[in-house]
Design an enzyme around this catalytic site. Structure first.
Site, PDB file in Angstrom:
ATOM      1  CG  PHE A  18      -1.546   1.209   1.656  1.00  0.00           C
ATOM      2  CD1 PHE A  18      -2.178   2.044   0.732  1.00  0.00           C
ATOM      3  CD2 PHE A  18      -1.536   1.584   3.005  1.00  0.00           C
ATOM      4  CE1 PHE A  18      -2.787   3.227   1.152  1.00  0.00           C
ATOM      5  CE2 PHE A  18      -2.143   2.753   3.424  1.00  0.00           C
ATOM      6  CZ  PHE A  18      -2.754   3.586   2.495  1.00  0.00           C
ATOM      7  CG  LEU A  26       4.956  -9.850  -5.421  1.00  0.00           C
ATOM      8  CD1 LEU A  26       4.918 -10.453  -6.834  1.00  0.00           C
ATOM      9  CD2 LEU A  26       4.205  -8.523  -5.399  1.00  0.00           C
ATOM     10  CB  THR A  55       3.950   2.061  13.191  1.00  0.00           C
ATOM     11  OG1 THR A  55       2.679   2.243  13.800  1.00  0.00           O
ATOM     12  CG2 THR A  55       4.676   0.965  13.964  1.00  0.00           C
ATOM     13  CG  ASP A  56       0.740   5.839  15.441  1.00  0.00           C
ATOM     14  OD1 ASP A  56       0.655   4.649  15.058  1.00  0.00           O
ATOM     15  OD2 ASP A  56      -0.204   6.648  15.331  1.00  0.00           O
ATOM     16  CD  GLU A  57      -0.524   0.107  15.214  1.00  0.00           C
ATOM     17  OE1 GLU A  57      -0.634  -0.934  15.872  1.00  0.00           O
ATOM     18  OE2 GLU A  57      -1.181   0.342  14.182  1.00  0.00           O
ATOM     19  CE1 TYR A  80       3.252  -3.521  11.815  1.00  0.00           C
ATOM     20  CE2 TYR A  80       1.879  -2.144  13.230  1.00  0.00           C
ATOM     21  CZ  TYR A  80       2.720  -2.284  12.130  1.00  0.00           C
ATOM     22  OH  TYR A  80       3.024  -1.186  11.351  1.00  0.00           O
ATOM     23  CE  LYS A  85       7.355  -1.166  11.337  1.00  0.00           C
ATOM     24  NZ  LYS A  85       7.914  -1.294   9.959  1.00  0.00           N
ATOM     25  CG  ASN A 123      -3.881   4.109  12.167  1.00  0.00           C
ATOM     26  OD1 ASN A 123      -3.223   4.251  13.192  1.00  0.00           O
ATOM     27  ND2 ASN A 123      -4.630   3.044  11.931  1.00  0.00           N
TER      28      ASN A 123
HETATM   29  P1  NAD Z   1       1.350  -3.563   3.444  1.00  0.00           P
HETATM   30  O1  NAD Z   1       1.049  -4.747   4.299  1.00  0.00           O
HETATM   31  O2  NAD Z   1       0.299  -2.977   2.576  1.00  0.00           O
HETATM   32  O3  NAD Z   1       2.591  -3.880   2.490  1.00  0.00           O
HETATM   33  C1  NAD Z   1       3.722  -4.572   2.920  1.00  0.00           C
HETATM   34  C2  NAD Z   1       4.518  -4.989   1.688  1.00  0.00           C
HETATM   35  O4  NAD Z   1       5.699  -5.679   2.147  1.00  0.00           O
HETATM   36  C3  NAD Z   1       3.759  -5.940   0.768  1.00  0.00           C
HETATM   37  O5  NAD Z   1       3.933  -5.553  -0.582  1.00  0.00           O
HETATM   38  C4  NAD Z   1       4.419  -7.288   1.030  1.00  0.00           C
HETATM   39  O6  NAD Z   1       4.389  -8.159  -0.097  1.00  0.00           O
HETATM   40  C5  NAD Z   1       5.825  -6.871   1.397  1.00  0.00           C
HETATM   41  N1  NAD Z   1       6.511  -7.870   2.229  1.00  0.00           N
HETATM   42  C6  NAD Z   1       6.013  -8.491   3.337  1.00  0.00           C
HETATM   43  N2  NAD Z   1       6.914  -9.353   3.810  1.00  0.00           N
HETATM   44  C7  NAD Z   1       8.002  -9.268   3.009  1.00  0.00           C
HETATM   45  C8  NAD Z   1       9.271  -9.911   2.992  1.00  0.00           C
HETATM   46  N3  NAD Z   1       9.607 -10.833   3.905  1.00  0.00           N
HETATM   47  N4  NAD Z   1      10.160  -9.561   2.024  1.00  0.00           N
HETATM   48  C9  NAD Z   1       9.834  -8.628   1.097  1.00  0.00           C
HETATM   49  N5  NAD Z   1       8.644  -8.020   1.054  1.00  0.00           N
HETATM   50  C10 NAD Z   1       7.748  -8.327   1.996  1.00  0.00           C
HETATM   51  O7  NAD Z   1       1.932  -2.484   4.459  1.00  0.00           O
HETATM   52  P2  NAD Z   1       1.831  -0.899   4.424  1.00  0.00           P
HETATM   53  O8  NAD Z   1       0.568  -0.496   5.095  1.00  0.00           O
HETATM   54  O9  NAD Z   1       2.126  -0.429   3.054  1.00  0.00           O
HETATM   55  O10 NAD Z   1       3.027  -0.528   5.422  1.00  0.00           O
HETATM   56  C11 NAD Z   1       4.350  -0.314   4.909  1.00  0.00           C
HETATM   57  C12 NAD Z   1       5.257   0.046   6.070  1.00  0.00           C
HETATM   58  O11 NAD Z   1       4.773   1.221   6.718  1.00  0.00           O
HETATM   59  C13 NAD Z   1       5.364  -1.025   7.147  1.00  0.00           C
HETATM   60  O12 NAD Z   1       6.702  -1.075   7.587  1.00  0.00           O
HETATM   61  C14 NAD Z   1       4.452  -0.516   8.266  1.00  0.00           C
HETATM   62  O13 NAD Z   1       4.897  -0.972   9.523  1.00  0.00           O
HETATM   63  C15 NAD Z   1       4.646   0.984   8.115  1.00  0.00           C
HETATM   64  N6  NAD Z   1       3.516   1.796   8.577  1.00  0.00           N
HETATM   65  C16 NAD Z   1       2.251   1.539   8.111  1.00  0.00           C
HETATM   66  C17 NAD Z   1       1.197   2.332   8.541  1.00  0.00           C
HETATM   67  C18 NAD Z   1      -0.210   2.102   8.042  1.00  0.00           C
HETATM   68  O14 NAD Z   1      -1.140   2.742   8.548  1.00  0.00           O
HETATM   69  N7  NAD Z   1      -0.426   1.246   7.059  1.00  0.00           N
HETATM   70  C19 NAD Z   1       1.430   3.387   9.443  1.00  0.00           C
HETATM   71  C20 NAD Z   1       2.738   3.617   9.885  1.00  0.00           C
HETATM   72  C21 NAD Z   1       3.780   2.814   9.450  1.00  0.00           C
HETATM   73  P1  TYD Z   2      -6.551  -1.055  11.429  1.00  0.00           P
HETATM   74  O1  TYD Z   2      -6.963  -0.503  10.116  1.00  0.00           O
HETATM   75  O2  TYD Z   2      -6.393  -2.534  11.582  1.00  0.00           O
HETATM   76  O3  TYD Z   2      -5.214  -0.292  11.871  1.00  0.00           O
HETATM   77  P2  TYD Z   2      -4.426  -0.313  13.294  1.00  0.00           P
HETATM   78  O4  TYD Z   2      -4.866  -1.450  14.098  1.00  0.00           O
HETATM   79  O5  TYD Z   2      -3.022  -0.460  12.801  1.00  0.00           O
HETATM   80  O6  TYD Z   2      -4.691   1.007  13.941  1.00  0.00           O
HETATM   81  O7  TYD Z   2      -7.587  -0.551  12.517  1.00  0.00           O
HETATM   82  C1  TYD Z   2      -7.835   0.815  12.730  1.00  0.00           C
HETATM   83  C2  TYD Z   2      -8.772   0.929  13.911  1.00  0.00           C
HETATM   84  O8  TYD Z   2     -10.033   0.361  13.534  1.00  0.00           O
HETATM   85  C3  TYD Z   2      -8.300   0.148  15.122  1.00  0.00           C
HETATM   86  O9  TYD Z   2      -8.680   0.872  16.302  1.00  0.00           O
HETATM   87  C4  TYD Z   2      -9.082  -1.148  15.053  1.00  0.00           C
HETATM   88  C5  TYD Z   2     -10.382  -0.716  14.396  1.00  0.00           C
HETATM   89  N1  TYD Z   2     -11.050  -1.741  13.556  1.00  0.00           N
HETATM   90  C6  TYD Z   2     -12.417  -1.994  13.726  1.00  0.00           C
HETATM   91  O10 TYD Z   2     -13.080  -1.382  14.582  1.00  0.00           O
HETATM   92  N2  TYD Z   2     -13.008  -2.922  12.931  1.00  0.00           N
HETATM   93  C7  TYD Z   2     -12.315  -3.629  11.989  1.00  0.00           C
HETATM   94  O11 TYD Z   2     -12.906  -4.498  11.301  1.00  0.00           O
HETATM   95  C8  TYD Z   2     -10.913  -3.339  11.809  1.00  0.00           C
HETATM   96  C9  TYD Z   2     -10.100  -4.083  10.775  1.00  0.00           C
HETATM   97  C10 TYD Z   2     -10.325  -2.392  12.613  1.00  0.00           C
END
Ligand code: NAD
Ligand code: TYD
Length: 381
Positions: free
Chosen positions: A14, A38, A136-138, A162, A166, A191
């Site tokens: 993403f 992938l 991440t902020d988590e 998770y 991280k 997020n």
């Molecule tokens: P995502 O799950 O959408 O994508 C992760 C990608 O990493 C995928 O394309 C997957 O195929 C690849 N991947 C997984 N394991 C792998 C491996 N062993 N080797 C190579 N590739 C691998 O995640 P995202 O939401 O795009 O998050 C990307 C980064 O940003 C992560 O490090 C996550 O911790 C961080 N992040 C995400 C959020 C959020 O809200 N989504 C917020 C803060 C930080």
């Molecule tokens: P999520 O998108 O899984 O992100 P994160 O857990 O990394 O913050 O969830 C965002 C918020 O939404 C989190 O407080 C959990 C809540 N949530 C629901 O209430 N219902 C759902 O089906 C999902 C997937 C998440």
């Protein structure tokens, strides 16, 4: 950034795919190598229509594969690593933590070791290099309603497997900077939401279920607070840190908003009502269903992003309402992308595994209903 290639890990996911797109757009001389395993969360469809795709090379591989990573660094003369690859879904980490430890901790260690070998141990001046780690902020765990937002020195206190994985990877990155002098930067971001987010995270899941007339599952009372940031705002922040961030520094990246989950879902429902006035599911709010809470569910996240604002002049371009509208519109215009994922057996399995066991919180009052998220759709996307 200097001559040589940028290695983006997880660039078919993403945020990684949005970053690859932005990098190619903003820097006409950059060459990008994209290493991605992938997994279920990654897809080459996320890399369709890249600007100037001749400057992008996809490598299908695992960040835990040391010889492969070393070969990629040397063959492509990689001078910058932007590390997104991770297992990223909290609920999946609760169901099975081991892949999170493998990819997020061992994968990061593997990349750090390869960078150390390629950049620091050859007896030649390495020139400007950068290992940027996306976090991440988590890692800070749950805040109470009146707690101030977390700043870059707030102690880590992760709640989920998770977040713990991280946190471990962040510590490793900082340890490589202190011990070996590896030139690193880190960002901890709140997020993200936007186009191409895998539809098991809250916002795309709600859009998909609403389109199909299925329940919109809200964990617990829906009062949990997240600081939502549009994905390209996050990517711009990472670019700024690469360009002008201080080596060794960490920057917090947040949207500066504090809606509850229930508020976010209601806003999405209102946008869908507006966009699809003739849908049989209007008003979409009727689909909201409170379900059993996530174990260890963090109540609130909030980040203080003043360092990146003051030092680098970054601030988000998107308001929450504008970003949510753009996101809904993208999913409405890209039904094929959603349908392809929805049809995958492993997607259906996850929906059954995660939601099948979560009882509708109102069942006790009015008798059993089918589990949320796995009922047959009322209409196609
Ligand atoms: P995502 O799950 O959408 O994508 C992760 C990608 O990493 C995928 O394309 C997957 O195929 C690849 N991947 C997984 N394991 C792998 C491996 N062993 N080797 C190579 N590739 C691998 O995640 P995202 O939401 O795009 O998050 C990307 C980064 O940003 C992560 O490090 C996550 O911790 C961080 N992040 C995400 C959020 C959020 O809200 N989504 C917020 C803060 C930080
Ligand atoms: P999520 O998108 O899984 O992100 P994160 O857990 O990394 O913050 O969830 C965002 C918020 O939404 C989190 O407080 C959990 C809540 N949530 C629901 O209430 N219902 C759902 O089906 C999902 C997937 C998440």
């Amino acid at each position: 950034m200097t001559a040589g290639s940028v290695l983006v890990t997880g660039g078919a996911g993403f945020i990684g795919s949005a970053f690859v797109r932005l990098l190619l757009e903003r820097d006409p001389s950059v060459r990008v190598v994209n290493l991605d395993a992938l997994t279920y969360a990654g897809s080459l469809a996320n890399l369709a229509d890249l600007p100037d795709p001749g400057r992008h090379e996809f490598v299908h591989g695992d960040v835990c594969d040391g010889p492969l990573v070393t070969d990629v660094l040397r063959r492509h003369d990689v001078v910058t690593i932007v590390h997104f690859a991770a297992e990223s879904h909290v609920d999946r980490s609760i169901a099975g933590p081991a892949p999170f430890l493998r990819t997020n901790v061992i994968g990061t260690l593997t990349l750090l070791e390869a960078a150390r070998a390629a950049w620091l141990e050859e007896g030649v001046s390495p020139g400007p290099r950068r290992f940027h780690h996306v976090s991440t902020d988590e890692v800070f765990g749950s805040l109470r309603p009146d707690d101030p937002p977390c700043h870059e020195e707030t102690p880590y206190d992760p709640s989920s497997p998770y977040a713990a994985s991280k946190a471990a990877s962040d510590h490793l990155v900082r340890a490589y900077a202190r011990t070996y002098g590896l030139p690193v930067t880190l960002t901890n971001c709140s997020n993200n939401y936007g186009p191409r987010q895998f539809p098991e995270k809250l916002i795309p899941l709600v859009i998909l279920n609403a389109l199909e007339g299925r329940p919109l599952p809200i964990y617990g009372d829906g009062g949990n607070v997240r600081d939502w940031l549009f994905v390209t705002d996050h990517c711009e922040a990472v670019l700024e840190v690469l360009r002008r961030g201080r080596p060794g520094a960490t920057y917090h990246v947040g949207g500066g908003n504090q809606p509850t989950n229930l508020d976010v879902v209601r806003r999405l429902c209102a946008i869908l009502d507006d966009r699809l006035p003739r849908s049989p599911h209007v008003p979409h709010e009727r689909l909201i269903t409170f379900v059993e809470d996530r174990p260890g569910h963090d109540r609130r996240y909030a980040l203080d992003a003043s360092r990146i604002r003051d030092e680098l002049g970054w601030s988000p371009r998107h308001s929450l309402d504008g970003g949510l509208r753009a996101t809904v519109d993208w999913y409405l215009e890209n039904g094929g992308w959603l349908r392809e994922i929805r049809e995958r057996p492993e997607y259906r399995e996850w929906m059954t595994q995660n939601y099948g066991r979560r009882r509708d919180a109102r069942d006790d009052e009015r008798g059993a209903r089918p589990p949320v998220g796995v009922r047959e759709p009322a209409a196609g996307v």
